[in-house]
Scaffold this motif. Structure first.
Motif, PDB file in Angstrom:
ATOM      1  N   VAL A  39     -33.296  20.370 -40.182  1.00  0.00           N
ATOM      2  CA  VAL A  39     -32.495  19.251 -39.685  1.00  0.00           C
ATOM      3  C   VAL A  39     -33.215  18.552 -38.536  1.00  0.00           C
ATOM      4  CG1 VAL A  39     -30.284  18.572 -38.691  1.00  0.00           C
ATOM      5  CG2 VAL A  39     -30.365  20.384 -40.422  1.00  0.00           C
ATOM      6  N   ALA A  40     -33.731  19.356 -37.599  1.00  0.00           N
ATOM      7  CA  ALA A  40     -34.434  18.774 -36.455  1.00  0.00           C
ATOM      8  C   ALA A  40     -35.680  18.012 -36.904  1.00  0.00           C
ATOM      9  CB  ALA A  40     -34.803  19.865 -35.462  1.00  0.00           C
ATOM     10  N   SER A  41     -36.329  18.471 -37.975  1.00  0.00           N
ATOM     11  CA  SER A  41     -37.558  17.819 -38.435  1.00  0.00           C
ATOM     12  C   SER A  41     -37.308  16.405 -38.946  1.00  0.00           C
ATOM     13  CB  SER A  41     -38.212  18.649 -39.544  1.00  0.00           C
ATOM     14  OG  SER A  41     -37.570  18.462 -40.806  1.00  0.00           O
ATOM     15  N   LEU A  42     -36.079  16.089 -39.271  1.00  0.00           N
ATOM     16  CA  LEU A  42     -35.754  14.746 -39.766  1.00  0.00           C
ATOM     17  C   LEU A  42     -35.790  13.706 -38.658  1.00  0.00           C
ATOM     18  CD1 LEU A  42     -32.690  15.627 -42.033  1.00  0.00           C
ATOM     19  CD2 LEU A  42     -35.060  15.295 -42.748  1.00  0.00           C
ATOM     20  N   GLY A  43     -35.602  14.163 -37.418  1.00  0.00           N
ATOM     21  CA  GLY A  43     -35.529  13.229 -36.303  1.00  0.00           C
ATOM     22  C   GLY A  43     -34.120  12.799 -35.969  1.00  0.00           C
ATOM     23  N   VAL A  44     -33.122  13.566 -36.440  1.00  0.00           N
ATOM     24  CA  VAL A  44     -31.733  13.256 -36.099  1.00  0.00           C
ATOM     25  C   VAL A  44     -31.417  13.803 -34.713  1.00  0.00           C
ATOM     26  CG1 VAL A  44     -31.080  13.274 -38.524  1.00  0.00           C
ATOM     27  CG2 VAL A  44     -30.770  15.342 -37.152  1.00  0.00           C
ATOM     28  N   ASP A  45     -30.261  13.414 -34.195  1.00  0.00           N
ATOM     29  CA  ASP A  45     -29.903  13.763 -32.823  1.00  0.00           C
ATOM     30  C   ASP A  45     -28.738  14.732 -32.717  1.00  0.00           C
ATOM     31  OD1 ASP A  45     -31.667  11.647 -31.446  1.00  0.00           O
ATOM     32  OD2 ASP A  45     -30.506  10.471 -32.881  1.00  0.00           O
ATOM     33  N   ALA A  46     -27.953  14.860 -33.779  1.00  0.00           N
ATOM     34  CA  ALA A  46     -26.748  15.684 -33.705  1.00  0.00           C
ATOM     35  C   ALA A  46     -26.391  16.173 -35.096  1.00  0.00           C
ATOM     36  CB  ALA A  46     -25.582  14.881 -33.116  1.00  0.00           C
ATOM     37  N   ILE A  47     -25.638  17.264 -35.140  1.00  0.00           N
ATOM     38  CA  ILE A  47     -25.057  17.720 -36.397  1.00  0.00           C
ATOM     39  C   ILE A  47     -23.543  17.630 -36.292  1.00  0.00           C
ATOM     40  CG2 ILE A  47     -26.966  19.227 -37.027  1.00  0.00           C
ATOM     41  CD1 ILE A  47     -25.305  21.614 -35.996  1.00  0.00           C
ATOM     42  N   ALA A  87     -29.037  25.099 -31.857  1.00  0.00           N
ATOM     43  CA  ALA A  87     -29.037  23.645 -31.988  1.00  0.00           C
ATOM     44  C   ALA A  87     -29.452  22.989 -30.681  1.00  0.00           C
ATOM     45  CB  ALA A  87     -27.655  23.160 -32.414  1.00  0.00           C
ATOM     46  N   HIS A  88     -28.885  23.456 -29.587  1.00  0.00           N
ATOM     47  CA  HIS A  88     -29.234  22.875 -28.290  1.00  0.00           C
ATOM     48  C   HIS A  88     -30.697  23.123 -27.946  1.00  0.00           C
ATOM     49  CE1 HIS A  88     -24.765  22.729 -26.832  1.00  0.00           C
ATOM     50  NE2 HIS A  88     -25.062  21.770 -27.676  1.00  0.00           N
ATOM     51  N   ASP A  89     -31.220  24.286 -28.313  1.00  0.00           N
ATOM     52  CA  ASP A  89     -32.640  24.564 -28.083  1.00  0.00           C
ATOM     53  C   ASP A  89     -33.528  23.571 -28.830  1.00  0.00           C
ATOM     54  OD1 ASP A  89     -32.030  26.701 -26.457  1.00  0.00           O
ATOM     55  OD2 ASP A  89     -32.413  28.232 -27.984  1.00  0.00           O
ATOM     56  N   LEU A  90     -33.057  23.110 -29.996  1.00  0.00           N
ATOM     57  CA  LEU A  90     -33.814  22.153 -30.811  1.00  0.00           C
ATOM     58  C   LEU A  90     -33.519  20.703 -30.431  1.00  0.00           C
ATOM     59  CD1 LEU A  90     -33.360  23.855 -34.298  1.00  0.00           C
ATOM     60  CD2 LEU A  90     -35.509  23.628 -33.042  1.00  0.00           C
ATOM     61  N   GLY A  91     -32.702  20.510 -29.413  1.00  0.00           N
ATOM     62  CA  GLY A  91     -32.369  19.161 -28.979  1.00  0.00           C
ATOM     63  C   GLY A  91     -31.292  18.498 -29.805  1.00  0.00           C
ATOM     64  N   LEU A  92     -30.513  19.290 -30.541  1.00  0.00           N
ATOM     65  CA  LEU A  92     -29.451  18.753 -31.385  1.00  0.00           C
ATOM     66  C   LEU A  92     -28.085  18.948 -30.728  1.00  0.00           C
ATOM     67  CD1 LEU A  92     -30.607  20.249 -34.808  1.00  0.00           C
ATOM     68  CD2 LEU A  92     -30.826  17.858 -34.095  1.00  0.00           C
ATOM     69  N   LYS A  93     -27.300  17.897 -30.659  1.00  0.00           N
ATOM     70  CA  LYS A  93     -25.911  18.005 -30.231  1.00  0.00           C
ATOM     71  C   LYS A  93     -25.077  18.578 -31.370  1.00  0.00           C
ATOM     72  CE  LYS A  93     -26.648  15.666 -26.314  1.00  0.00           C
ATOM     73  NZ  LYS A  93     -26.526  16.259 -24.968  1.00  0.00           N
ATOM     74  N   VAL A  94     -23.934  19.169 -31.037  1.00  0.00           N
ATOM     75  CA  VAL A  94     -23.069  19.783 -32.038  1.00  0.00           C
ATOM     76  C   VAL A  94     -21.693  19.130 -31.986  1.00  0.00           C
ATOM     77  CG1 VAL A  94     -21.991  21.909 -32.860  1.00  0.00           C
ATOM     78  CG2 VAL A  94     -24.301  21.980 -31.893  1.00  0.00           C
ATOM     79  N   ILE A  95     -21.292  18.541 -33.112  1.00  0.00           N
ATOM     80  CA  ILE A  95     -19.990  17.905 -33.269  1.00  0.00           C
ATOM     81  C   ILE A  95     -19.215  18.694 -34.318  1.00  0.00           C
ATOM     82  CG2 ILE A  95     -18.800  15.775 -33.964  1.00  0.00           C
ATOM     83  CD1 ILE A  95     -21.507  14.323 -33.247  1.00  0.00           C
ATOM     84  N   ILE A  96     -17.957  19.009 -34.040  1.00  0.00           N
ATOM     85  CA  ILE A  96     -17.164  19.760 -35.005  1.00  0.00           C
ATOM     86  C   ILE A  96     -15.947  18.958 -35.431  1.00  0.00           C
ATOM     87  CG2 ILE A  96     -17.954  21.974 -34.093  1.00  0.00           C
ATOM     88  CD1 ILE A  96     -15.185  22.330 -32.809  1.00  0.00           C
ATOM     89  N   ASP A  97     -15.534  19.202 -36.670  1.00  0.00           N
ATOM     90  CA  ASP A  97     -14.341  18.547 -37.220  1.00  0.00           C
ATOM     91  C   ASP A  97     -13.091  19.077 -36.519  1.00  0.00           C
ATOM     92  OD1 ASP A  97     -13.412  16.707 -39.275  1.00  0.00           O
ATOM     93  OD2 ASP A  97     -15.017  17.522 -40.520  1.00  0.00           O
ATOM     94  N   GLN A  98     -12.148  18.190 -36.295  1.00  0.00           N
ATOM     95  CA  GLN A  98     -10.829  18.590 -35.830  1.00  0.00           C
ATOM     96  C   GLN A  98      -9.795  17.925 -36.733  1.00  0.00           C
ATOM     97  OE1 GLN A  98     -10.149  20.689 -32.348  1.00  0.00           O
ATOM     98  NE2 GLN A  98     -11.558  21.289 -33.970  1.00  0.00           N
ATOM     99  N   VAL A  99      -9.051  18.759 -37.458  1.00  0.00           N
ATOM    100  CA  VAL A  99      -8.073  18.265 -38.424  1.00  0.00           C
ATOM    101  C   VAL A  99      -6.701  18.369 -37.767  1.00  0.00           C
ATOM    102  CG1 VAL A  99      -7.287  18.412 -40.811  1.00  0.00           C
ATOM    103  CG2 VAL A  99      -9.567  19.261 -40.191  1.00  0.00           C
ATOM    104  N   LEU A 100      -6.351  17.341 -37.027  1.00  0.00           N
ATOM    105  CA  LEU A 100      -5.167  17.408 -36.176  1.00  0.00           C
ATOM    106  C   LEU A 100      -3.920  16.808 -36.816  1.00  0.00           C
ATOM    107  CD1 LEU A 100      -6.776  16.344 -32.761  1.00  0.00           C
ATOM    108  CD2 LEU A 100      -6.655  18.622 -33.789  1.00  0.00           C
ATOM    109  N   SER A 101      -4.070  15.967 -37.820  1.00  0.00           N
ATOM    110  CA  SER A 101      -2.891  15.280 -38.361  1.00  0.00           C
ATOM    111  C   SER A 101      -1.961  16.232 -39.083  1.00  0.00           C
ATOM    112  CB  SER A 101      -3.318  14.156 -39.305  1.00  0.00           C
ATOM    113  OG  SER A 101      -3.905  14.672 -40.483  1.00  0.00           O
ATOM    114  N   HIS A 102      -2.513  17.318 -39.617  1.00  0.00           N
ATOM    115  CA  HIS A 102      -1.720  18.272 -40.376  1.00  0.00           C
ATOM    116  C   HIS A 102      -2.331  19.666 -40.220  1.00  0.00           C
ATOM    117  CE1 HIS A 102      -4.842  16.537 -43.065  1.00  0.00           C
ATOM    118  NE2 HIS A 102      -5.072  17.817 -43.338  1.00  0.00           N
ATOM    119  N   THR A 103      -1.568  20.669 -40.575  1.00  0.00           N
ATOM    120  CA  THR A 103      -2.076  22.041 -40.608  1.00  0.00           C
ATOM    121  C   THR A 103      -1.916  22.577 -42.023  1.00  0.00           C
ATOM    122  OG1 THR A 103       0.040  23.149 -40.165  1.00  0.00           O
ATOM    123  CG2 THR A 103      -1.222  22.388 -38.245  1.00  0.00           C
TER     124      THR A 103
END
Length: 537
Positions: A39-47, A87-103
């Protein structure tokens, strides 16, 4: 100081399908961590990680039964912490899903709520009395078909579910519900996540009066009844803005964090909502649009979507992508023939980098992955099973990532994968493309590196020079330099006359003869001029 997310390229990982480490046929957190170097090799900034929380998996994790627990399918909380660290060691930010509208209907909150009308969580979900004839309280439909209301014998009431019946909607009119959700989000902020992708963000608040939705205007009945209504009361309510303000207040307590909301609505309404939700500094940082996830591959469509957002939200911020886990892969949508698939994939990334805003890439897109042909007996996506075969559901875009065509299941798993890895997809494996200079994979790397090297593409003002169909031109101007991407959105070669002083630079699929730019089928080029000079004659 400019926020990191404004220039970011976000790579979406569907954990179930990325990399299986323990051989059970389902991807896991340890497997993701092992593949982060790619993933980092692609040049992206976050997952962006799609849900990995405790869930009965009726909707593949988008039915959460515990917001702060990792599903055993994917590993442990320690595995998640290790993923964030790597991820942070590779310079990638981490974004996670939050499914708040329903459980999930298996969440402790719902199990208590459905017991009766007087318990402490009785009002945590959207409950309503039947009509006199016993029918549901209004005409709201579920996204997955049928009524959005399910009757509960225990309460003698209906509960709202905008999606599966096993996904009851939370009641955002109750402040205690929002308080509880903020607490769940804080748990992950404390663990070091850099942001949240908010699922179905415009579904949070419903009309308190439960008024019927009006009918939409159409010539022929849509293939899915959901399209027969204007969803005026069941979603996208103005009260939603106050909820977003509360979410923003929480994330603002943590430095360098962000929220991106998934906004899904009809036509121009979607653009208007993206504008509302990202304007100012007290709501979402940016909005994720479905607008470019369609079959429409015309210059006018791209111009209208981008220009519409710029006009509606001059201080807002969009995130654009062409594929995700909910739609048919764009190479399959847009290629006019199988022989054009790689060409379309290469054009797509070079076109995407010309757009203003944050960019999103879906796993496998970087190898030009195509939609997998899923047979009925292979289906796992129950939400759309009743619409088969007119709508084959979302399994085709969720099949496993392919790493090595010579390995079992293309390197995804040594076990039996949860969805099949078929030969057309395995043929696009990472290993086979890695050393090929002209592969789709290396085209992605080159395009993202070019975007990083050109401030015009990250910081520039955006205009759309006029060219005849099927040509799309996107100009980005910064500090006196104008960089224009030009794209042939057809399978027929196109000739373009360059203006005096204009020169082709950067990514080029085609050739320049004198002052003539020749773009082959689905070709692309970048043309540089000064800010006060036209690119085309």
């Amino acid at each position: 100081m400019r926020e990191w997310w404004r220039d970011a390229v976000i790579y979406q990982i569907y954990p179930r399908s990325f990399q299986d480490d323990n051989g059970d046929g389902i991807g896991d957190l340890i497997g993701i961590t092992r593949r982060l170097d790619h993933v980092a090799s692609l040049g992206v900034d976050a997952i962006w990680l799609s849900p990995f929380f405790a869930s009965p998996d009726k909707d593949m994790g988008y039915d959460v039964s515990d917001y702060t627990s990792v599903s055993p399918l994917f590993g442990t909380i320690e595995d998640f912490d290790a993923l964030v660290t790597r991820a942070h060691d590779l310079g990638l930010k981490v974004i996670i899903d939050q499914v708040l509208s329903h459980t999930s209907d298996q969440h402790d909150w719902f199990l208590e709520s459905k017991k009766g009308r007087t318990n402490p969580k009785a009002d945590w979900y959207v409950w309503a009395d039947p009509r006199l004839d016993g029918g549901p309280p209004n005409n709201w439909p579920s996204v997955f078909g049928g009524s959005a209301w399910m009757f509960s014998p225990l309460r003698r009431q209906y509960y709202l579910h905008n999606f599966l019946t096993s996904q009851p909607d939370l009641n955002f009119h109750n402040p205690a519900v929002v308080d509880a959700l903020l607490g769940e989000m804080k748990f992950w902020l404390e663990r070091g996540v850099d942001g949240f992708r908010l699922d179905t963000v415009n579904f949070y608040v419903h009309d308190a009066k439960l008024r019927d939705n009006p009918a939409a205007e159409y010539d022929d009945m849509p293939g899915h009844p959901y399209g027969a209504q204007i969803h005026m009361y069941s979603k996208s309510r103005p009260e939603n803005l106050n909820v977003l303000r509360r979410l923003r207040a929480l994330t603002d307590q943590y430095p360098d964090r962000m929220m991106i909301g998934e906004v899904g609505d009809d036509g121009i309404r979607q653009v208007e909502l993206m504008a509302q939700y990202t304007s100012g500094s007290d709501k979402l940082h940016m909005a994720y649009s479905f607008a470019l996830l369609s079959h429409d591959h015309t210059p006018d469509h791209f111009r209208r979507c981008i220009q519409g957002f710029m006009n509606e939200a001059p201080d807002g911020w969009p995130c654009w992508s062409f594929s995700n886990h909910d739609v048919q892969r764009h190479v399959t949508r847009w290629a006019t023939a199988p022989t054009m698939q790689d060409t379309v994939a290469k054009q797509a990334i070079n076109m995407l980098i010309s757009f203003p805003g944050t960019l999103g890439i879906y796993q496998g897109e970087e190898v030009g992955q195509t939609e997998t042909d899923i047979e009925f007996h292979e289906l796992t996506d129950l939400g759309y099973i009743d619409f088969w075969p007119d709508n084959k559901g979302r399994d085709g875009c969720r099949t496993p990532m392919v790493w090595d065509a010579d390995a079992p299941n293309a390197g995804f798993s040594e076990g039996d994968p949860w969805l099949p890895v078929k030969p057309p997809q395995a043929a696009r494996a990472v290993a086979g493309q890695d050393a090929q200079n002209d592969s789709v994979l290396n085209t992605y790397r080159a395009a993202l590196a070019y975007r990083k090297s050109r401030p015009e593409l990250r910081l520039g003002d955006t205009t759309f020079p006029t060219l005849p169909d099927p040509l799309l031109a996107v100009s980005r101007t910064y500090e006196g330099i104008c960089l224009t991407g030009v794209f042939n959105l057809s399978d027929t070669a196109q000739n373009i006359q360059l203006a005096e002083g204009a020169k082709a630079t950067g990514p080029l699929s085609g050739e320049v003869t004198g002052s003539e730019l020749i773009l082959p089928a689905f070709g692309f080029a970048y043309v540089e001029t000064t800010a006060d000079t036209a690119a085309f004659a």
